[in-house]
Scaffold this active site. Structure first.
Site, mmCIF file in Angstrom:
data_model
loop_
_atom_site.group_PDB
_atom_site.id
_atom_site.type_symbol
_atom_site.label_atom_id
_atom_site.label_comp_id
_atom_site.label_asym_id
_atom_site.label_seq_id
_atom_site.Cartn_x
_atom_site.Cartn_y
_atom_site.Cartn_z
ATOM 1 C CE LYS A 27 55.995 60.651 36.293
ATOM 2 N NZ LYS A 27 56.933 59.711 35.658
ATOM 3 C CG ASP A 31 55.356 53.741 35.871
ATOM 4 O OD1 ASP A 31 54.598 54.667 35.559
ATOM 5 O OD2 ASP A 31 56.584 53.867 35.984
ATOM 6 C CD GLN A 78 60.249 59.589 34.243
ATOM 7 O OE1 GLN A 78 59.439 59.572 35.168
ATOM 8 N NE2 GLN A 78 59.870 59.742 32.993
HETATM 9 N N1 GUN Z 1 58.786 57.693 30.686
HETATM 10 C C1 GUN Z 1 57.831 58.162 29.852
HETATM 11 N N2 GUN Z 1 56.606 57.893 30.352
HETATM 12 C C2 GUN Z 1 56.783 57.246 31.506
HETATM 13 C C3 GUN Z 1 55.898 56.710 32.481
HETATM 14 O O1 GUN Z 1 54.667 56.767 32.375
HETATM 15 N N3 GUN Z 1 56.494 56.109 33.561
HETATM 16 C C4 GUN Z 1 57.839 56.000 33.680
HETATM 17 N N4 GUN Z 1 58.311 55.384 34.756
HETATM 18 N N5 GUN Z 1 58.682 56.480 32.800
HETATM 19 C C5 GUN Z 1 58.160 57.100 31.721
#
Ligand code: GUN
Length: 282
Positions: free
Chosen positions: A52, A119, A96
């Site tokens: 990211k 998200d 996350q």
């Molecule tokens: N863990 C697995 N996929 C994601 C996601 O798209 N966003 C977040 N914040 N955590 C994750």
């Protein structure tokens, strides 16, 4: 059969976004900023968060990655979120997942300001999605629809089967497919005759997190197969999806691979969502 490359499409979209963000400093006096919070040292999560940050740099937006020990208290985490909510130069906040067991994920996600929830996991954004109200869309589902559309794959009237019912992928992608006028079936671990249900799919989206779960007999000839899984192959230790690619690919019209399929699209949509949150404020 065609392998649809999420990597290729996301590279193209990121280049376009980089052109757009190059004008922001002079137009708006600052750049969009994404704050990413990572708790603990889970290898998968560390790798996602690094990806990211790298994508933010590529597109020319700011990134602040905040790392905490596994032992951080829920209160400390909530305090940091409150600080980021109040910071006018932070446009997007991502925590996350998964979080350690002593922290309530729902409480944490609900603490993020709705308009900074890149998200699209905040209950208000979920409600907006399910009531067809303008909102920030969850990144992976958004990326899947973009990828299907980039190949001009018709969705309307098709039987779409989604295996998996998570808040992150299964449920929201089902809603987006429904909004595109597919006939949607949500299948899961308790579904009876899962192989039969899956074999009825014109579009099969698999997000259950089990390595090579989908075998050839679960796939209709000519189907479109989208593999959202990110797993370790138990034999080779390599990254693999939820679909047994080698066995399934030749039956399909379009298929995505792991890695290089949906993963890059998720990150691309995260950057797009951050820019969207920024522009909504400007
Ligand atoms: N863990 C697995 N996929 C994601 C996601 O798209 N966003 C977040 N914040 N955590 C994750």
């Amino acid at each position: 059969m065609k392998i649809i490359s999420g990597k290729e499409l996301s590279d193209k979209l990121k280049k376009n976004m980089a052109v757009e963000t190059a004008t922001f400093e002079s137009h708006f006096g600052r750049l969009p900023k994404l704050a990413v919070i990572l708790v603990g040292n889970d290898a998968g999560s560390v790798s996602y968060v690094t990806g990211k940050a790298k994508a933010c740099a590529e597109v020319g937006i700011l990134n602040e990655t905040i790392r905490y020990e596994e032992t951080i208290s829920e209160n400390e985490l909530l305090q940091k979120i409150a600080e980021l909510n109040a910071d006018t130069t932070t446009d997007g906040i991502l925590v996350q997942l998964p979080l350690p067991k002593h922290i309530n994920e729902k409480t944490v996600i609900s603490a993020i300001k709705q308009e900074k929830d890149v998200d699209g996991f905040h209950p208000l954004n979920t409600a907006a999605l399910w009531s067809k109200t303008d909102c920030i869309l969850p990144c992976t589902p958004k990326g899947i629809i973009k990828l299907l559309k980039s190949e001009n794959i018709e969705i309307a009237g098709k039987n779409a089967v989604v295996i998996g019912r998570s808040n992150i992928v299964g449920l929201p992608v089902s809603k987006l497919l429904l909004d595109e006028n597919a006939t949607v079936t949500i299948a899961h671990s308790r579904t009876k005759n899962l192989a039969e249900v899956a074999a009825n799919a014109d579009i099969l989206v698999v997000a259950i997190g089990r390595p090579k779960f989908v075998t050839a007999e679960m796939v209709k000839n000519g189907a479109v197969v989208i593999d959202v899984g990110v797993n370790r192959d138990l034999e080779t230790g390599k990254l693999c999806g939820d679909v047994d690619f080698d066995a399934v690919a030749e039956k399909t019209s379009f298929i995505t691979k792991v890695p290089g399929g949906i993963g890059p699209m998720t990150i691309c949509c995260l950057i797009e969502n951050t820019i969207e949150c920024f522009l909504r404020k400007m």
